[in-house]
Design a protein around this motif. Structure first.
Motif, PDB file in Angstrom:
ATOM      1  N   LYS A 116      -6.607 -10.798 -18.530  1.00  0.00           N
ATOM      2  CA  LYS A 116      -8.007 -11.099 -18.845  1.00  0.00           C
ATOM      3  C   LYS A 116      -8.882 -10.108 -18.098  1.00  0.00           C
ATOM      4  CE  LYS A 116      -8.298 -14.604 -15.179  1.00  0.00           C
ATOM      5  NZ  LYS A 116      -8.597 -16.021 -14.890  1.00  0.00           N
ATOM      6  N   PRO A 117     -10.185 -10.084 -18.378  1.00  0.00           N
ATOM      7  CA  PRO A 117     -11.058  -9.167 -17.638  1.00  0.00           C
ATOM      8  C   PRO A 117     -10.900  -9.368 -16.129  1.00  0.00           C
ATOM      9  CG  PRO A 117     -12.237 -10.130 -19.478  1.00  0.00           C
ATOM     10  CD  PRO A 117     -10.925 -10.849 -19.405  1.00  0.00           C
ATOM     11  N   SER A 118     -10.587  -8.283 -15.426  1.00  0.00           N
ATOM     12  CA  SER A 118     -10.234  -8.378 -14.008  1.00  0.00           C
ATOM     13  C   SER A 118     -10.616  -7.105 -13.276  1.00  0.00           C
ATOM     14  CB  SER A 118      -8.717  -8.575 -13.848  1.00  0.00           C
ATOM     15  OG  SER A 118      -8.257  -9.717 -14.527  1.00  0.00           O
ATOM     16  N   PRO A 119     -10.790  -7.185 -11.955  1.00  0.00           N
ATOM     17  CA  PRO A 119     -10.950  -5.959 -11.180  1.00  0.00           C
ATOM     18  C   PRO A 119      -9.695  -5.094 -11.295  1.00  0.00           C
ATOM     19  CG  PRO A 119     -11.588  -7.895  -9.886  1.00  0.00           C
ATOM     20  CD  PRO A 119     -10.906  -8.400 -11.116  1.00  0.00           C
ATOM     21  N   VAL A 120      -9.888  -3.803 -11.353  1.00  0.00           N
ATOM     22  CA  VAL A 120      -8.776  -2.860 -11.418  1.00  0.00           C
ATOM     23  C   VAL A 120      -8.016  -2.875 -10.096  1.00  0.00           C
ATOM     24  CG1 VAL A 120      -8.173  -0.414 -11.618  1.00  0.00           C
ATOM     25  CG2 VAL A 120      -9.991  -1.375 -13.045  1.00  0.00           C
ATOM     26  N   ILE A 121      -6.703  -2.917 -10.174  1.00  0.00           N
ATOM     27  CA  ILE A 121      -5.868  -2.823  -8.971  1.00  0.00           C
ATOM     28  C   ILE A 121      -5.670  -1.343  -8.629  1.00  0.00           C
ATOM     29  CG2 ILE A 121      -3.569  -3.215  -7.999  1.00  0.00           C
ATOM     30  CD1 ILE A 121      -5.222  -5.741  -8.218  1.00  0.00           C
ATOM     31  N   MET A 122      -6.123  -0.957  -7.441  1.00  0.00           N
ATOM     32  CA  MET A 122      -5.983   0.423  -6.976  1.00  0.00           C
ATOM     33  C   MET A 122      -5.066   0.451  -5.753  1.00  0.00           C
ATOM     34  SD  MET A 122      -8.857   3.271  -5.912  1.00  0.00           S
ATOM     35  CE  MET A 122      -9.674   2.191  -4.726  1.00  0.00           C
ATOM     36  N   PRO A 123      -3.797   0.830  -5.925  1.00  0.00           N
ATOM     37  CA  PRO A 123      -2.898   0.917  -4.776  1.00  0.00           C
ATOM     38  C   PRO A 123      -3.369   1.967  -3.774  1.00  0.00           C
ATOM     39  CG  PRO A 123      -1.664   0.878  -6.833  1.00  0.00           C
ATOM     40  CD  PRO A 123      -3.099   1.091  -7.192  1.00  0.00           C
ATOM     41  N   GLY A 124      -3.222   1.634  -2.496  1.00  0.00           N
ATOM     42  CA  GLY A 124      -3.577   2.561  -1.437  1.00  0.00           C
ATOM     43  C   GLY A 124      -2.797   2.233  -0.184  1.00  0.00           C
ATOM     44  N   SER A 125      -2.774   3.162   0.734  1.00  0.00           N
ATOM     45  CA  SER A 125      -2.095   3.098   2.037  1.00  0.00           C
ATOM     46  C   SER A 125      -0.712   3.727   1.950  1.00  0.00           C
ATOM     47  CB  SER A 125      -1.971   1.676   2.590  1.00  0.00           C
ATOM     48  OG  SER A 125      -1.406   1.717   3.899  1.00  0.00           O
ATOM     49  N   GLY A 126      -0.586   4.874   2.599  1.00  0.00           N
ATOM     50  CA  GLY A 126       0.692   5.572   2.643  1.00  0.00           C
ATOM     51  C   GLY A 126       0.998   6.415   1.431  1.00  0.00           C
ATOM     52  N   LEU A 127       0.055   6.527   0.492  1.00  0.00           N
ATOM     53  CA  LEU A 127       0.296   7.335  -0.701  1.00  0.00           C
ATOM     54  C   LEU A 127       0.186   8.822  -0.346  1.00  0.00           C
ATOM     55  CD1 LEU A 127      -0.346   4.523  -1.905  1.00  0.00           C
ATOM     56  CD2 LEU A 127      -1.466   5.700  -3.788  1.00  0.00           C
ATOM     57  N   SER A 128       1.095   9.612  -0.919  1.00  0.00           N
ATOM     58  CA  SER A 128       1.078  11.051  -0.682  1.00  0.00           C
ATOM     59  C   SER A 128       1.676  11.772  -1.875  1.00  0.00           C
ATOM     60  CB  SER A 128       1.880  11.392   0.572  1.00  0.00           C
ATOM     61  OG  SER A 128       3.273  11.265   0.311  1.00  0.00           O
ATOM     62  N   HIS A 129       1.629  13.111  -1.834  1.00  0.00           N
ATOM     63  CA  HIS A 129       2.235  13.885  -2.919  1.00  0.00           C
ATOM     64  C   HIS A 129       3.754  13.722  -2.929  1.00  0.00           C
ATOM     65  CE1 HIS A 129       2.631  16.611   0.520  1.00  0.00           C
ATOM     66  NE2 HIS A 129       3.569  17.258  -0.160  1.00  0.00           N
ATOM     67  N   ASN A 130       4.317  13.232  -1.836  1.00  0.00           N
ATOM     68  CA  ASN A 130       5.769  13.047  -1.755  1.00  0.00           C
ATOM     69  C   ASN A 130       6.259  11.765  -2.420  1.00  0.00           C
ATOM     70  OD1 ASN A 130       6.330  15.425  -0.233  1.00  0.00           O
ATOM     71  ND2 ASN A 130       5.531  14.404   1.583  1.00  0.00           N
ATOM     72  N   ASN A 131       5.365  10.768  -2.546  1.00  0.00           N
ATOM     73  CA  ASN A 131       5.822   9.486  -3.096  1.00  0.00           C
ATOM     74  C   ASN A 131       5.029   8.989  -4.297  1.00  0.00           C
ATOM     75  OD1 ASN A 131       3.430   8.325  -2.042  1.00  0.00           O
ATOM     76  ND2 ASN A 131       4.462   7.699  -0.146  1.00  0.00           N
ATOM     77  N   ILE A 132       3.992   9.715  -4.696  1.00  0.00           N
ATOM     78  CA  ILE A 132       3.136   9.198  -5.764  1.00  0.00           C
ATOM     79  C   ILE A 132       3.876   9.106  -7.099  1.00  0.00           C
ATOM     80  CG2 ILE A 132       2.163  11.468  -6.316  1.00  0.00           C
ATOM     81  CD1 ILE A 132       0.463   7.969  -6.547  1.00  0.00           C
ATOM     82  N   VAL A 133       4.799  10.008  -7.367  1.00  0.00           N
ATOM     83  CA  VAL A 133       5.541   9.948  -8.629  1.00  0.00           C
ATOM     84  C   VAL A 133       6.392   8.679  -8.673  1.00  0.00           C
ATOM     85  CG1 VAL A 133       7.335  11.025 -10.029  1.00  0.00           C
ATOM     86  CG2 VAL A 133       5.561  12.439  -8.982  1.00  0.00           C
ATOM     87  N   GLU A 134       7.107   8.398  -7.582  1.00  0.00           N
ATOM     88  CA  GLU A 134       7.924   7.179  -7.511  1.00  0.00           C
ATOM     89  C   GLU A 134       7.051   5.937  -7.671  1.00  0.00           C
ATOM     90  OE1 GLU A 134      10.626   4.652  -4.274  1.00  0.00           O
ATOM     91  OE2 GLU A 134       9.852   6.645  -3.744  1.00  0.00           O
ATOM     92  N   LEU A 135       5.921   5.914  -6.969  1.00  0.00           N
ATOM     93  CA  LEU A 135       5.033   4.752  -7.031  1.00  0.00           C
ATOM     94  C   LEU A 135       4.458   4.570  -8.431  1.00  0.00           C
ATOM     95  CD1 LEU A 135       3.885   2.697  -4.833  1.00  0.00           C
ATOM     96  CD2 LEU A 135       1.776   3.993  -5.051  1.00  0.00           C
ATOM     97  N   HIS A 136       4.038   5.669  -9.027  1.00  0.00           N
ATOM     98  CA  HIS A 136       3.434   5.581 -10.355  1.00  0.00           C
ATOM     99  C   HIS A 136       4.452   5.151 -11.409  1.00  0.00           C
ATOM    100  CE1 HIS A 136       0.637   6.132 -13.546  1.00  0.00           C
ATOM    101  NE2 HIS A 136       1.305   7.146 -14.085  1.00  0.00           N
ATOM    102  N   GLN A 137       5.687   5.604 -11.277  1.00  0.00           N
ATOM    103  CA  GLN A 137       6.729   5.192 -12.223  1.00  0.00           C
ATOM    104  C   GLN A 137       6.970   3.691 -12.154  1.00  0.00           C
ATOM    105  OE1 GLN A 137       9.994   7.756 -11.100  1.00  0.00           O
ATOM    106  NE2 GLN A 137       9.436   9.329 -12.593  1.00  0.00           N
ATOM    107  N   LYS A 138       6.826   3.124 -10.962  1.00  0.00           N
ATOM    108  CA  LYS A 138       7.061   1.697 -10.779  1.00  0.00           C
ATOM    109  C   LYS A 138       5.865   0.833 -11.180  1.00  0.00           C
ATOM    110  CE  LYS A 138      10.451   2.221  -7.049  1.00  0.00           C
ATOM    111  NZ  LYS A 138      10.748   1.994  -5.607  1.00  0.00           N
ATOM    112  N   LEU A 139       4.659   1.377 -11.024  1.00  0.00           N
ATOM    113  CA  LEU A 139       3.465   0.554 -11.204  1.00  0.00           C
ATOM    114  C   LEU A 139       2.649   0.874 -12.454  1.00  0.00           C
ATOM    115  CD1 LEU A 139       2.095   0.452  -7.539  1.00  0.00           C
ATOM    116  CD2 LEU A 139       3.428  -1.307  -8.722  1.00  0.00           C
ATOM    117  N   LYS A 140       2.573   2.131 -12.809  1.00  0.00           N
ATOM    118  CA  LYS A 140       1.725   2.560 -13.924  1.00  0.00           C
ATOM    119  C   LYS A 140       0.281   2.113 -13.729  1.00  0.00           C
ATOM    120  CE  LYS A 140       5.278   4.282 -16.087  1.00  0.00           C
ATOM    121  NZ  LYS A 140       5.500   5.751 -16.087  1.00  0.00           N
ATOM    122  N   ALA A 141      -0.201   2.186 -12.487  1.00  0.00           N
ATOM    123  CA  ALA A 141      -1.600   1.867 -12.220  1.00  0.00           C
ATOM    124  C   ALA A 141      -2.483   2.977 -12.794  1.00  0.00           C
ATOM    125  CB  ALA A 141      -1.823   1.720 -10.717  1.00  0.00           C
TER     126      ALA A 141
END
Length: 229
Positions: free
Chosen positions: A172-197
């Motif tokens: 339903k209409p909701s605030p966008v979930i924005m992951p943060g804390s510890g994100l870097s160019h080294n792990n963003i691909v792994e995180l994005h593959q899991k979350l698709k935020a």
């Protein structure tokens, strides 16, 4: 894909914008966890860039439970942010029981008077992060984003809660979930593959030597943009 970057001044802001940031979170005193910048800094940064600037509104780093004096200061700071042309504010408040402080949140929404609101990582200290997000869903007309690490120190450790919150956000209409804390160019691909935020938040990882005392490394922002687009 929206990339938000923490900045501490106009030079940070200009570099972040130049290399691909879509939105800025303006913060001071990162050693305290991030506090409200001064009037002059807000004015300087808003004038320096064309992308949205969201200003941290947090009077101290002791906790996310505020006294009446704290609350008066917060509301006055929100008025200043609006007067200076900030696109939004970054805010979070909990009760002593670890729940969203809805009474104060309503005052913040009223005072922000149409500015975008990001509810920050105060939610990660809520006694039940999923229930806390459900409360924020009631205010989706005013709260546009929730910055969260899924209740853990780092977003990669909070994957399951982040997945659950993202699933709720699609119902339903909701605030966008924005992951943060510890994100870097080294792990963003792994995180994005899991979350698709659709939005991600970056701090020290886009700075020289990974330190807030060092300048922003624009090439790191550019790399992140290339990795997730």
């Amino acid at each position: 894909m929206l990339i938000e970057v923490i900045v501490q001044g106009a030079e940070d802001a200009k570099v972040a914008e130049e290399f691909g940031a879509n939105r800025l979170e303006l913060v001071m005193a990162m050693t305290e966890g991030g506090l409200t910048p001064s009037y002059g800094v807000i004015k300087d940064v808003v004038r320096a860039v064309s992308i949205p600037v969201h200003v941290m509104v947090r009077p101290h780093g002791y906790s996310f439970t505020y006294s009446e004096d704290d609350k008066r200061v917060i509301l006055e700071d929100i008025k200043v942010c609006k007067e200076l042309g900030a696109a939004g504010i970054v805010f979070g408040s909990l009760t002593e029981n670890g729940e969203i402080d809805e009474t104060f949140l309503k005052k913040v929404i009223e005072t922000s008077d149409g500015m975008k609101i990001t509810f920050h990582r105060a939610i990660d200290e809520a006694k039940d992060i999923i229930e806390a997000y459900k409360i924020l869903q009631k205010y989706s007309d005013s709260i546009h984003t929730v910055l969260t690490s899924g209740g853990e120190p780092k977003a990669l450790d909070g994957i399951e809660n982040l997945k659950a919150m993202l699933a709720l956000s699609h119902e339903k209409p909701s605030p966008v979930i924005m992951p943060g804390s510890g994100l870097s160019h080294n792990n963003i691909v792994e995180l994005h593959q899991k979350l698709k935020a659709t939005e991600y938040h970056f701090g020290s990882a886009v700075r020289v030597n990974g330190k807030f005392s060092e300048p922003i490394n624009g090439n790191t922002i550019k790399t992140i943009r290339e990795l997730i687009n």
